[in-house]
Design an enzyme around this catalytic site. Structure first.
Site, PDB file in Angstrom:
ATOM      1  N   ARG A 132     -13.303  -7.830   2.688  1.00 30.08           N
ATOM      2  CA  ARG A 132     -12.158  -7.878   3.507  1.00 30.08           C
ATOM      3  C   ARG A 132     -12.409  -7.832   5.070  1.00 30.08           C
ATOM      4  NH1 ARG A 132      -9.318  -3.152  -0.130  1.00 30.08           N
ATOM      5  NH2 ARG A 132      -9.248  -4.002  -2.260  1.00 30.08           N
TER       6      ARG A 132
ATOM      7  N   GLU B 217       0.868  -1.342   0.060  1.00 29.16           N
ATOM      8  CA  GLU B 217       0.009  -0.040   0.138  1.00 29.16           C
ATOM      9  C   GLU B 217       0.974   1.373   0.017  1.00 29.16           C
ATOM     10  OE1 GLU B 217      -2.978  -0.327  -0.381  1.00 29.16           O
ATOM     11  OE2 GLU B 217      -3.593  -2.288  -0.176  1.00 29.16           O
TER      12      GLU B 217
ATOM     13  N   LYS C 111      -0.082   4.385  -5.230  1.00 30.08           N
ATOM     14  CA  LYS C 111       0.577   3.115  -5.323  1.00 30.08           C
ATOM     15  C   LYS C 111       1.450   3.128  -6.351  1.00 30.08           C
ATOM     16  CE  LYS C 111      -2.779   0.446  -4.106  1.00 30.08           C
ATOM     17  NZ  LYS C 111      -3.838  -0.704  -3.610  1.00 30.08           N
TER      18      LYS C 111
END
Length: 275
Positions: A265, A3, A58
Site C-alpha cells: 500500500r 473505511e 466497517k
C-alpha cells in the site's frame, strides 16, 4: 474501499429514514456477494421494524426484533435511500432492495466484495459474531487511548502504520487515515511500533480521533466509487496533508511529500515534520 468515516457517513444518512420503520419486503437480485446472502433473509425481515442502525468498525448492524442484518460495503459498495415513488429501475450492480413504505434502501456493489448477513437474536449478541468479535476498540470510545496503543505494541517490530492498519488494536483506520493521522502526530510511518514512546502514542490517539472526525464532517473520502446515502461524494481527500500528494510541498513546512510502499500500500509522509 469505504473505511470507518465513509461507513459512519452512510449510517448517519440512513438511520433517520429506517429507524422505527417496517421493512415491507426485500428483493434479492444477486445472492452471490462476498459470501452468499442467506436464503431466508427476505422472509426473516418481512414486516420487521428496524429498531436501530449501529456501526462496528466497517460493518453496519441493522437491528430488528428477531436479530440483526449485517452489511459490509466491501470495496465498491454503497447504500442509497431512494424515494419509492419513481425509484429507478435496478441496474446491473444493484443487488438488494429493502422496500419501506415511502422509500427504498438499495445496495449497489459493482465488484461484489460486500456482504449482507443475518445474525438471529437466539445466537446471542451481534458483537459476538465471528466477523466482529476480534475487532479492535472503536476510535471514539473511551477505551481508545495512547496507553492502549503503547501497551499493545511492546516488542513489536512491525511499522507503526501497519500496526494501525491491522485493526486488532483500533478499528477503521484505513490507508488514507493512517497516513494522515501519523502526519498530525509527527510520527514517521516506518518507525517500529514497539519503539514509539507513550507520549507519542498519546498524540497519535488524539490525531486518529481528530482525523476521523474531520473526515466524517466532510462526508468521507471519494477516491473512486464512494457516495453517501444521498448520492453525494465525500471531499476529505481534497484537504489531505500528505495522502496522494507525492512530490508536492508539505502544507506545514514546504518539504516535498514522499511516497513509499508498505505492505503493498502507498504511504505518504513529510520527511521533515515526521520523525
Amino acid at each position: 474501499m469505504p473505511e470507518l468515516p465513509e461507513v459512519e457517513v452512510t449510517r448517519r444518512g440512513i438511520e433517520p429514514f429506517v429507524a422505527g420503520r417496517r421493512v415491507e419486503r426485500v428483493d434479492v437480485r444477486t445472492a452471490m456477494l462476498r459470501w452468499p446472502v442467506p436464503a431466508g433473509l427476505a422472509e426473516q425481515l418481512r414486516a420487521r421494524e428496524v429498531l436501530a442502525v449501529e456501526r462496528r468498525g466497517k460493518y453496519l448492524l441493522f437491528e430488528v426484533d428477531a436479530g440483526w442484518f449485517i452489511v459490509h460495503l466491501g470495496m465498491t459498495g454503497t447504500l442509497r435511500v431512494l424515494p419509492a415513488a419513481g425509484v429507478p429501475v435496478a441496474a446491473k450492480h444493484d443487488h438488494i432492495d429493502w422496500i419501506f413504505d415511502e422509500f427504498v434502501l438499495r445496495f449497489r456493489d459493482p465488484r461484489r466484495f460486500g456482504a449482507v448477513l443475518w445474525h438471529p437474536r437466539e445466537a446471542g449478541d451481534v458483537h459476538a459474531h465471528p466477523l466482529l468479535a476480534s475487532l479492535g476498540v472503536e476510535p471514539f470510545s473511551p477505551a481508545f487511548t495512547g496507553a492502549l496503543l503503547h501497551a499493545r505494541t511492546r516488542g513489536r517490530t512491525v511499522s507503526v502504520k501497519q500496526a494501525l492498519l491491522a485493526g486488532d488494536m483500533v478499528v477503521g483506520v484505513g490507508n488514507i487515515y493512517a497516513s494522515e493521522s501519523l502526519f498530525r502526530a509527527g510520527i514517521r510511518p516506518t518507525t517500529a511500533a514497539g519503539k514509539v514512546s507513550l507520549p507519542r502514542y498519546e498524540r497519535l490517539a488524539d490525531a486518529v480521533r481528530a482525523t476521523l472526525a474531520d473526515a466524517i464532517e466532510r462526508g468521507g473520502s471519494t477516491l473512486r466509487d464512494f457516495v453517501g446515502s444521498n448520492g453525494e461524494s465525500g471531499y476529505f481527500q481534497l484537504d489531505c496533508f500528505v495522502y496522494d500528494r507525492a512530490g508536492q510541498p508539505c502544507r506545514v513546512c514546504g518539504t516535498p511529500v514522499r511516497q513509499i510502499v508498505q505492505g503493498q500500500r502507498s504511504t505518504y509522509f513529510c520527511p521533515t515534520c515526521q520523525r
